[in-house]
Design an enzyme around this catalytic site. Structure first.
Site, mmCIF file in Angstrom:
data_model
loop_
_atom_site.group_PDB
_atom_site.id
_atom_site.type_symbol
_atom_site.label_atom_id
_atom_site.label_comp_id
_atom_site.label_asym_id
_atom_site.label_seq_id
_atom_site.Cartn_x
_atom_site.Cartn_y
_atom_site.Cartn_z
ATOM 1 N N LEU A 1 0.811 -1.226 0.000
ATOM 2 C CA LEU A 1 0.000 0.000 0.000
ATOM 3 C C LEU A 1 0.836 1.263 0.000
ATOM 4 O O LEU A 1 0.385 2.318 -0.420
ATOM 5 C CB LEU A 1 -0.944 0.019 1.204
ATOM 6 C CG LEU A 1 -2.045 -1.039 1.186
ATOM 7 C CD1 LEU A 1 -2.798 -1.034 2.501
ATOM 8 C CD2 LEU A 1 -2.997 -0.804 0.018
ATOM 9 N N GLY B 1 6.548 4.683 4.075
ATOM 10 C CA GLY B 1 6.859 5.984 4.653
ATOM 11 C C GLY B 1 8.234 5.918 5.261
ATOM 12 O O GLY B 1 8.985 4.982 5.024
ATOM 13 N N GLY C 1 8.350 2.917 7.997
ATOM 14 C CA GLY C 1 8.159 1.520 7.646
ATOM 15 C C GLY C 1 7.295 1.372 6.418
ATOM 16 O O GLY C 1 7.219 2.286 5.603
ATOM 17 N N VAL D 1 3.503 -0.367 4.595
ATOM 18 C CA VAL D 1 2.139 -0.797 4.870
ATOM 19 C C VAL D 1 1.669 -1.737 3.768
ATOM 20 O O VAL D 1 1.856 -1.457 2.581
ATOM 21 C CB VAL D 1 1.183 0.415 4.981
ATOM 22 C CG1 VAL D 1 -0.232 -0.034 5.297
ATOM 23 C CG2 VAL D 1 1.667 1.400 6.043
ATOM 24 N N ASP E 1 1.278 13.896 14.161
ATOM 25 C CA ASP E 1 1.704 13.677 12.783
ATOM 26 C C ASP E 1 0.552 13.842 11.794
ATOM 27 O O ASP E 1 0.327 13.009 10.920
ATOM 28 C CB ASP E 1 2.331 12.275 12.671
ATOM 29 C CG ASP E 1 3.259 12.140 11.461
ATOM 30 O OD1 ASP E 1 3.614 13.176 10.857
ATOM 31 O OD2 ASP E 1 3.625 10.999 11.125
HETATM 32 P P1 ATP Z 1 5.463 8.895 7.023
HETATM 33 O O1 ATP Z 1 6.231 7.659 7.258
HETATM 34 O O2 ATP Z 1 6.315 10.068 6.713
HETATM 35 O O3 ATP Z 1 4.498 9.156 8.135
HETATM 36 P P2 ATP Z 1 3.305 7.883 5.365
HETATM 37 O O4 ATP Z 1 2.194 8.252 6.291
HETATM 38 O O5 ATP Z 1 3.024 8.040 3.904
HETATM 39 O O6 ATP Z 1 4.603 8.734 5.682
HETATM 40 P P3 ATP Z 1 3.039 5.163 6.237
HETATM 41 O O7 ATP Z 1 2.309 5.566 7.458
HETATM 42 O O8 ATP Z 1 4.050 4.081 6.345
HETATM 43 O O9 ATP Z 1 3.798 6.416 5.630
HETATM 44 O O10 ATP Z 1 1.970 4.770 5.154
HETATM 45 C C1 ATP Z 1 2.323 4.489 3.826
HETATM 46 C C2 ATP Z 1 1.093 4.575 2.935
HETATM 47 O O11 ATP Z 1 0.250 3.455 3.183
HETATM 48 C C3 ATP Z 1 0.214 5.791 3.203
HETATM 49 O O12 ATP Z 1 0.617 6.897 2.445
HETATM 50 C C4 ATP Z 1 -1.176 5.313 2.824
HETATM 51 O O13 ATP Z 1 -1.438 5.654 1.481
HETATM 52 C C5 ATP Z 1 -1.101 3.812 2.992
HETATM 53 N N1 ATP Z 1 -1.875 3.388 4.183
HETATM 54 C C6 ATP Z 1 -1.507 3.504 5.471
HETATM 55 N N2 ATP Z 1 -2.424 2.989 6.301
HETATM 56 C C7 ATP Z 1 -3.426 2.530 5.523
HETATM 57 C C8 ATP Z 1 -4.695 1.890 5.784
HETATM 58 N N3 ATP Z 1 -5.112 1.639 7.023
HETATM 59 N N4 ATP Z 1 -5.474 1.564 4.733
HETATM 60 C C9 ATP Z 1 -5.068 1.838 3.474
HETATM 61 N N5 ATP Z 1 -3.901 2.433 3.153
HETATM 62 C C10 ATP Z 1 -3.076 2.788 4.161
#
Ligand code: ATP
Ligand code: MG
Length: 333
Positions: free
Chosen positions: A14, A17, A20, A22, A130
């Site tokens: 998905l 970031g 880590g 997702v 955040d």
């Molecule tokens: P950062 O690490 O700087 O906070 P981020 O929020 O983009 O950045 P992650 O929190 O690892 O990084 O999430 C990566 C991506 O996964 C997100 O941008 C989002 O599009 C997707 N994502 C996260 N959680 C979910 C979820 N519960 N359902 C669907 N997609 C998700």
């Protein structure tokens, strides 16, 4: 129920970031679709267990504006969190796909985020820390929910130790090392709302897409509270700051316009020293929307309202009675 890594089948990546990655997964025994967030943590076993204990608070977070929690477990060297899967993804992905988001929809985002923040703080004394478009999620039922809030103090510390996100959604007082308060989240909300309405990061002057191929990281290290001191630092570029340990995706941040590119340090100085961004051009958006965003972006945290107070704002009251249908909107992309 008891979540185990063996019971989870990977379906789709998905996103990634700084903290880590997702994945969309299926919990085979119950056929439940979930989002599994894998966070690499360089910490002692005792600290890992403490983090796991602290994450259990998420089991008690029940609000339609907060992502629900299935559970967390250790999968050495990672901590895995299973959360509600949101099939339309995060708002950054959405505007990058469809362009600037209609201001009435942005109003619904503001309402949902303020409700979520108020719930977290009033019920659990949790400050999000955040808020940004990638942590605001949408599903095809038209629900907007926030994720990635700071439930675990140990997790915040561990991530700060290994790799640090000094986010560009950070308020002036945070950049200057002050304590986090709920009002810092309000600043980040203001920046996020402008980004959604304009379809680009507000500190970027470029008229093209929001993402640029900057050489500069959107992060600084280290960023423990109080450790960033901008005074006395020259306005020179800082060196490219390569993530340690593993190849996590880095997001560039730049302020471009007329050939100028701003380093992360200059951007932070800009946030501290220059007037806050606004919804522009003036007059394009409802004046209540302009006024709301101006009040989120008051540089002095003492003058800035809390999420709870902002729920009484005129624009938010309009959003509450608005007839916009988020489910219909979500079905258009
Ligand atoms: P950062 O690490 O700087 O906070 P981020 O929020 O983009 O950045 P992650 O929190 O690892 O990084 O999430 C990566 C991506 O996964 C997100 O941008 C989002 O599009 C997707 N994502 C996260 N959680 C979910 C979820 N519960 N359902 C669907 N997609 C998700
Ligand atoms: Mg996130």
């Amino acid at each position: 129920f008891d979540l185990k890594n063996e019971d989870l089948k990977d379906l789709q990546e998905l996103g990634q970031g700084n903290g880590g990655s997702v994945k969309k997964v299926e919990h085979i025994p119950t056929k439940t679709i979930m989002a599994k967030k894998i966070v690499l943590i360089d910490a002692k076993p005792s600290v890992r267990k403490q983090i796991l204990r602290e994450l259990q608070i998420m089991h008690d977070c029940h609000s339609k504006y907060i992502i629900s929690f299935w559970g967390a477990f250790l999968a050495d060297p990672n901590i895995c969190m299973c959360i509600e899967f949101m099939d339309k993804g995060s708002l950054d992905g959405i505007y990058k796909k469809i362009g600037p988001i209609d201001i009435d929809i942005v109003g619904q985002v503001a309402l949902a985020v303020l409700e979520g923040l108020t719930y977290l703080y009033d019920v659990h004394r949790i400050i999000h820390r955040d808020i940004k478009p990638s942590n605001i999620l949408l599903n095809s039922r038209g629900e907007i929910k926030i994720c990635d809030f700071g439930v675990s103090g140990e997790l915040i510390n561990s991530i700060a130790d290994t790799f640090v996100g000094t986010s560009t959604y950070m308020s002036p007082e945070r950049i200057q090392g002050a304590q986090y308060t709920v009002k810092s989240d309000v600043w980040s909300l203001g920046i996020s709302l402008i980004e959604l309405a304009l379809g680009r990061f507000p500190f970027s002057e470029s008229t093209s897409d929001g993402e640029s191929d900057s050489d500069y990281e959107g992060t600084l290290s280290p960023a423990r509270p109080g450790s960033i001191s901008l005074s006395g630092l020259p306005p020179a570029r800082i060196k490219r700051n390569t993530p340690k340990k593993d190849k996590r995706k880095s997001k560039g941040v730049s302020l471009q316009g007329g050939g100028m590119t701003m380093s992360i340090l200059e951007l932070l100085q800009h946030i501290v020293n220059e007037p806050a961004p606004r919804l522009t051009p003036e007059g394009r958006y409802p004046k209540e929307a302009e006024a709301f965003i101006d009040s989120c972006l008051l540089k002095d945290p003492d003058s800035r309202k809390t999420p709870k107070d902002l729920l009484k704002d005129a624009w938010i009251e309009q959003a509450r009675v608005s007839t916009v249908n988020l489910e219909d909107w979500a079905s258009t992309f």
